[in-house]
Design a protein around this motif. Structure first.
Motif, PDB file in Angstrom:
ATOM      1  N   TYR A 175       0.835  -1.197   0.000  1.00 55.73           N
ATOM      2  CA  TYR A 175       0.000   0.000   0.000  1.00 55.73           C
ATOM      3  C   TYR A 175       0.867   1.242   0.000  1.00 55.73           C
ATOM      4  CZ  TYR A 175      -3.197   3.638   1.625  1.00 55.73           C
ATOM      5  OH  TYR A 175      -3.923   4.793   1.748  1.00 55.73           O
ATOM      6  N   ASN A 176       0.548   2.168  -0.890  1.00 55.18           N
ATOM      7  CA  ASN A 176       1.273   3.429  -0.973  1.00 55.18           C
ATOM      8  C   ASN A 176       0.324   4.566  -0.564  1.00 55.18           C
ATOM      9  OD1 ASN A 176       2.749   5.703  -1.537  1.00 55.18           O
ATOM     10  ND2 ASN A 176       2.882   5.341  -3.761  1.00 55.18           N
ATOM     11  N   PRO A 177       0.484   5.102   0.638  1.00 55.22           N
ATOM     12  CA  PRO A 177      -0.445   6.138   1.108  1.00 55.22           C
ATOM     13  C   PRO A 177      -0.375   7.429   0.309  1.00 55.22           C
ATOM     14  CG  PRO A 177       1.399   5.910   2.615  1.00 55.22           C
ATOM     15  CD  PRO A 177       1.513   4.783   1.644  1.00 55.22           C
ATOM     16  N   LEU A 178       0.676   7.590  -0.492  1.00 53.94           N
ATOM     17  CA  LEU A 178       0.825   8.809  -1.289  1.00 53.94           C
ATOM     18  C   LEU A 178       0.282   8.645  -2.707  1.00 53.94           C
ATOM     19  CD1 LEU A 178       4.437   9.887  -0.212  1.00 53.94           C
ATOM     20  CD2 LEU A 178       2.249  10.611   0.753  1.00 53.94           C
ATOM     21  N   ALA A 179      -0.151   7.462  -3.040  1.00 56.88           N
ATOM     22  CA  ALA A 179      -0.635   7.211  -4.394  1.00 56.88           C
ATOM     23  C   ALA A 179      -1.929   7.973  -4.658  1.00 56.88           C
ATOM     24  CB  ALA A 179      -0.860   5.719  -4.603  1.00 56.88           C
ATOM     25  N   THR A 180      -2.105   8.435  -5.878  1.00 51.73           N
ATOM     26  CA  THR A 180      -3.332   9.138  -6.249  1.00 51.73           C
ATOM     27  C   THR A 180      -4.334   8.204  -6.914  1.00 51.73           C
ATOM     28  OG1 THR A 180      -2.323   9.777  -8.358  1.00 51.73           O
ATOM     29  CG2 THR A 180      -2.138  11.338  -6.515  1.00 51.73           C
ATOM     30  N   THR A 181      -3.910   6.971  -7.191  1.00 49.97           N
ATOM     31  CA  THR A 181      -4.807   5.984  -7.782  1.00 49.97           C
ATOM     32  C   THR A 181      -5.391   5.091  -6.688  1.00 49.97           C
ATOM     33  OG1 THR A 181      -2.944   4.482  -8.167  1.00 49.97           O
ATOM     34  CG2 THR A 181      -3.594   5.940  -9.980  1.00 49.97           C
ATOM     35  N   LEU A 182      -6.488   4.449  -6.999  1.00 45.95           N
ATOM     36  CA  LEU A 182      -7.131   3.558  -6.045  1.00 45.95           C
ATOM     37  C   LEU A 182      -6.301   2.308  -5.804  1.00 45.95           C
ATOM     38  CD1 LEU A 182     -10.898   3.479  -7.063  1.00 45.95           C
ATOM     39  CD2 LEU A 182     -10.014   4.028  -4.795  1.00 45.95           C
ATOM     40  N   PRO A 183      -6.319   1.757  -4.593  1.00 46.68           N
ATOM     41  CA  PRO A 183      -5.763   0.416  -4.390  1.00 46.68           C
ATOM     42  C   PRO A 183      -6.464  -0.547  -5.354  1.00 46.68           C
ATOM     43  CG  PRO A 183      -6.362   1.417  -2.290  1.00 46.68           C
ATOM     44  CD  PRO A 183      -6.913   2.308  -3.356  1.00 46.68           C
ATOM     45  N   GLY A 184      -5.752  -1.566  -5.769  1.00 44.21           N
ATOM     46  CA  GLY A 184      -6.335  -2.532  -6.691  1.00 44.21           C
ATOM     47  C   GLY A 184      -6.145  -2.181  -8.147  1.00 44.21           C
ATOM     48  N   SER A 185      -5.603  -1.000  -8.429  1.00 39.26           N
ATOM     49  CA  SER A 185      -5.468  -0.553  -9.818  1.00 39.26           C
ATOM     50  C   SER A 185      -4.539  -1.429 -10.632  1.00 39.26           C
ATOM     51  CB  SER A 185      -4.969   0.901  -9.852  1.00 39.26           C
ATOM     52  OG  SER A 185      -5.879   1.760  -9.216  1.00 39.26           O
TER      53      SER A 185
ATOM     54  N   THR B  22      -4.096  -0.639  13.511  1.00 34.24           N
ATOM     55  CA  THR B  22      -2.725  -0.657  12.979  1.00 34.24           C
ATOM     56  C   THR B  22      -2.678  -0.930  11.479  1.00 34.24           C
ATOM     57  OG1 THR B  22      -2.407  -3.027  13.451  1.00 34.24           O
ATOM     58  CG2 THR B  22      -1.869  -1.463  15.210  1.00 34.24           C
ATOM     59  N   PHE B  23      -3.735  -1.493  10.916  1.00 37.64           N
ATOM     60  CA  PHE B  23      -3.699  -1.786   9.472  1.00 37.64           C
ATOM     61  C   PHE B  23      -4.850  -1.161   8.696  1.00 37.64           C
ATOM     62  CE2 PHE B  23      -5.896  -5.526  11.354  1.00 37.64           C
ATOM     63  CZ  PHE B  23      -7.094  -5.506  10.627  1.00 37.64           C
ATOM     64  N   TYR B  24      -5.736  -0.435   9.375  1.00 37.61           N
ATOM     65  CA  TYR B  24      -6.911   0.131   8.710  1.00 37.61           C
ATOM     66  C   TYR B  24      -6.635   1.580   8.312  1.00 37.61           C
ATOM     67  CZ  TYR B  24     -11.912   0.694   7.740  1.00 37.61           C
ATOM     68  OH  TYR B  24     -13.128   0.897   7.131  1.00 37.61           O
ATOM     69  N   VAL B  25      -6.990   1.939   7.077  1.00 36.08           N
ATOM     70  CA  VAL B  25      -6.807   3.308   6.593  1.00 36.08           C
ATOM     71  C   VAL B  25      -8.075   4.099   6.899  1.00 36.08           C
ATOM     72  CG1 VAL B  25      -6.277   4.785   4.625  1.00 36.08           C
ATOM     73  CG2 VAL B  25      -5.357   2.444   4.714  1.00 36.08           C
ATOM     74  N   PRO B  26      -8.030   5.079   7.813  1.00 32.72           N
ATOM     75  CA  PRO B  26      -9.243   5.820   8.164  1.00 32.72           C
ATOM     76  C   PRO B  26      -9.670   6.758   7.038  1.00 32.72           C
ATOM     77  CG  PRO B  26      -7.354   6.765   9.280  1.00 32.72           C
ATOM     78  CD  PRO B  26      -6.859   5.515   8.597  1.00 32.72           C
ATOM     79  N   TYR B  27     -10.918   7.141   7.079  1.00 21.54           N
ATOM     80  CA  TYR B  27     -11.490   7.979   6.025  1.00 21.54           C
ATOM     81  C   TYR B  27     -10.675   9.246   5.804  1.00 21.54           C
ATOM     82  CZ  TYR B  27     -15.251  10.243   3.324  1.00 21.54           C
ATOM     83  OH  TYR B  27     -15.999  10.858   2.343  1.00 21.54           O
ATOM     84  N   ILE B  28     -10.193   9.849   6.858  1.00 22.75           N
ATOM     85  CA  ILE B  28      -9.466  11.116   6.723  1.00 22.75           C
ATOM     86  C   ILE B  28      -8.138  10.945   5.991  1.00 22.75           C
ATOM     87  CG2 ILE B  28     -10.508  12.203   8.738  1.00 22.75           C
ATOM     88  CD1 ILE B  28      -8.040  11.439  10.347  1.00 22.75           C
ATOM     89  N   ASP B  29      -7.660   9.696   5.835  1.00 21.64           N
ATOM     90  CA  ASP B  29      -6.370   9.457   5.192  1.00 21.64           C
ATOM     91  C   ASP B  29      -6.479   8.886   3.777  1.00 21.64           C
ATOM     92  OD1 ASP B  29      -4.987  10.405   7.370  1.00 21.64           O
ATOM     93  OD2 ASP B  29      -4.663   8.428   8.267  1.00 21.64           O
ATOM     94  N   ILE B  30      -7.693   8.645   3.299  1.00 19.21           N
ATOM     95  CA  ILE B  30      -7.813   8.156   1.928  1.00 19.21           C
ATOM     96  C   ILE B  30      -7.756   9.345   0.980  1.00 19.21           C
ATOM     97  CG2 ILE B  30      -9.126   6.163   2.712  1.00 19.21           C
ATOM     98  CD1 ILE B  30     -11.615   7.380   1.563  1.00 19.21           C
ATOM     99  N   PRO B  31      -7.507   9.124  -0.316  1.00 20.68           N
ATOM    100  CA  PRO B  31      -7.338  10.249  -1.244  1.00 20.68           C
ATOM    101  C   PRO B  31      -8.511  11.227  -1.213  1.00 20.68           C
ATOM    102  CG  PRO B  31      -6.700   8.194  -2.294  1.00 20.68           C
ATOM    103  CD  PRO B  31      -7.312   7.822  -0.975  1.00 20.68           C
ATOM    104  N   ALA B  32      -8.181  12.498  -1.379  1.00 20.00           N
ATOM    105  CA  ALA B  32      -9.194  13.550  -1.316  1.00 20.00           C
ATOM    106  C   ALA B  32     -10.301  13.341  -2.333  1.00 20.00           C
ATOM    107  CB  ALA B  32      -8.532  14.913  -1.531  1.00 20.00           C
TER     108      ALA B  32
END
Length: 565
Positions: free
Chosen positions: A241-251, A359-369
């Motif tokens: 997982y790349n938290p800086l990516a602008t594309t959706l996971p799974g792309s 520890t492994f869940y991406v909260p709403y505030i951290d997903i792409p804008a």
């Protein structure tokens, strides 16, 4: 003889009895909105919505019930700590099950697990006091999620005590709060009660107060959950997982590409379409023996007053006889099993004060804008008068907002009414114009046919909306004046041949809302919501009954009320 037989079948095949959840139509609308934004095709969303619905169906049916599914409704949790434990166990179970489906290369299992898990997640925001603890000023709808709140305190549940001390989910269905349903775990009589369409603090339907706020929270949580499912799928495929990516996971995940583009075989497609129709009819026809003649217990699609024993029996029987591969996900394949073991209600995993899932869940505030910056568009129908062409009309609306269809609740045996119909679509905030289609139909499900009998309307109202100015531009309606129609005292009327509908369309901000401290736990109802406009549904506090709940209209097909020339 036929009437007696069908009435007997209805007694035997009670599809949904006492059910505490978002009405099923809203579960589906939330999934179509959120998954559509993430690139899932209609077939994949149909499968997900169907399994989401089956969480209710197999929990409460008397026809092969699955008792384990009671663990997936987020009911009867009486403290902040227990809410946290439930979320933690469910999330850990879900990630494991999702990754197992990826390794199996099992598309249907994967989609089915999204449906089951989002059911529980969505239920949290309508069953709990979350809305009451997160109110804001009118005109803005908040998007705080459980995991966003947890992230704000670095995962420490103890540090949430300050403002979430009163967080719980409903502990009883009885109106006086003294009783429990025997099949519900962790029920504490005398605590906050769920209630029904006319009472309690549930927010299950747009005939209930604070439904719109609940729906906004549930939408954000659904987006957040599906996003994390894609992250977990990538992890199972060895994609970091790349938290800086602008594309959706799974792309870049070939399995996710196949999931999003799922296409059933011709025979499975027929079954899928029929099953989806059954899910709608069984939901709105749902009734109990005590409810035949009591509108309070008739209906579980989008409000009360739609129960029909005949349709309930016919469509339940057809759904069970069909035995599709989608039905078998639950009845044969038991895809729910890894979600309820360990059991989210009473099995605690790890440290209760620092949930492992954090520890492994991406909260709403951290997903792409791009996936958390939305505008809420609403089409609110305020009045319908129907030309009684078939002597006993049961009208309902099919409204398309920016490509998504909303099927509103059937209004049984009536020609002149003020519905609570509220169609809500969340669109990217950058959107400036959308298309709205409005068609009114007459409900004539033939009980002898399992298909959704529907012909195209000879005319549909087509309009565009300037999202920011609320300006409606009518493209094919003679006599309608282009303009702003954005509240109950300023509605547009569309008329044809004795039929009239009145509605308005508006938009609201989602997220970045100012907290209204004075509204905390208060009786704040915003002025442009269905409950505030009409307060109680007509069935509440009256002896009104659904006179047609056991009538039969054999052989009649859908007949469309053409509104316009």
């Amino acid at each position: 003889m036929k009437l007696k037989l069908l009435s007997l079948v209805a007694l035997l095949l009670l599809a949904i009895t006492s059910c505490s959840a978002y009405d099923t139509g809203f579960h589906t609308d939330l999934l179509r909105n959120s998954m559509g934004l993430m690139g899932f095709n209609n077939y994949s969303i149909d499968v997900t919505a169907l399994t989401n619905w089956m969480t209710d169906y197999f929990s409460y049916t008397l026809f092969s019930p699955i008792t384990e599914l009671h663990a997936l409704h987020f009911d009867n949790i009486n403290s902040l700590k227990n809410v946290s434990n439930y979320y933690n166990t469910l999330t850990i179970n879900s990630r494991s099950a999702i990754q197992d489906a990826v390794r199996r290369n099992d598309i249907l299992r994967f989609l089915g697990l999204i449906g089951l898990t989002t059911h529980a997640i969505q239920d949290f925001y309508t069953h709990s006091t979350w809305v009451d603890l997160h109110q804001s000023s009118c005109g803005c709808y908040r998007d705080d999620t459980w995991f966003s709140a947890l992230a704000a305190v670095n995962g420490s549940v103890r540090n949430l005590q300050g403002y979430l001390q009163g967080l719980s989910t409903y502990s009883s269905h009885s109106g006086d709060g003294t009783g429990c349903d025997p099949f519900e775990p962790n029920c504490f009589p005398g605590r906050i009660f769920h209630g029904d369409y006319c009472g309690g603090i549930n927010k299950d339907s747009y005939i209930r107060p604070k439904w719109e706020a609940s729906y906004s929270f549930a939408f954000a949580a659904t987006v957040e959950w599906v996003y994390n499912v894609l992250v977990w799928a990538d992890d199972a495929a060895g994609i970091a997982y790349n938290p800086l990516a602008t594309t959706l996971p799974g792309s870049t995940n070939s399995f996710i590409t196949r999931v999003k583009n799922y296409t059933p075989s011709s025979s499975d497609l027929s079954d899928l379409q029929s099953d989806v129709v059954s899910s709608i009819v069984i939901s709105y026809a749902a009734t109990t023996p005590s409810g035949w003649g009591s509108a309070l217990t008739d209906g579980h699609y989008k409000g009360a007053g739609t129960g029909s024993a005949a349709r309930l029996a016919a469509y339940t029987l057809a759904f069970e006889r069909r035995g599709s591969i989608y039905h078998d996900l639950m009845s044969e394949n038991r895809i729910y099993a890894p979600l309820v073991s360990p059991n989210p209600y009473w099995d605690i995993i790890g440290d209760e004060n620092f949930p492992q899932a954090y520890t492994f869940y991406v909260p709403y505030i951290d997903i792409p804008a791009s996936l958390r910056n939305f505008t809420k568009v609403k089409v609110r129908t305020t009045s319908v008068v129907v030309n009684d062409r078939l002597s006993t009309p049961s009208p309902y609306a099919r409204i398309h907002i920016d490509g998504q269809e909303f099927i509103e609740a059937v209004q049984s045996r009536t020609t002149d009414f003020k519905p609570h119909w509220t169609s809500v679509k969340f669109i990217p905030a950058s959107t400036t114009n959308i298309t709205i289609l409005y068609t009114l139909f007459n409900d004539r499900f033939p009980i002898s046919d399992s298909q959704y009998q529907l012909t195209d309307s000879s005319y549909t109202a087509v309009m565009t909306m300037d999202v920011y100015s609320h300006q409606l531009y009518f493209m094919n309606v003679n006599g309608a004046v282009n303009g702003v129609y954005d509240h109950i005292n300023n509605t547009v009327a569309l008329r044809h041949d004795g039929t009239e509908i009145m509605f308005y369309a508006t938009q609201h901000q989602q997220g970045n809302c100012v907290l209204d401290i004075n509204a905390e736990w208060g009786n704040m109802f915003c002025p442009d919501e269905a409950y505030t406009e009409y307060l109680l549904h007509p069935i509440c506090g009256s002896a009104l009954t659904n006179a047609g709940s056991t009538s039969i209209h054999d052989g009649l097909m859908f007949w469309i009320l053409s509104l316009f020339e």
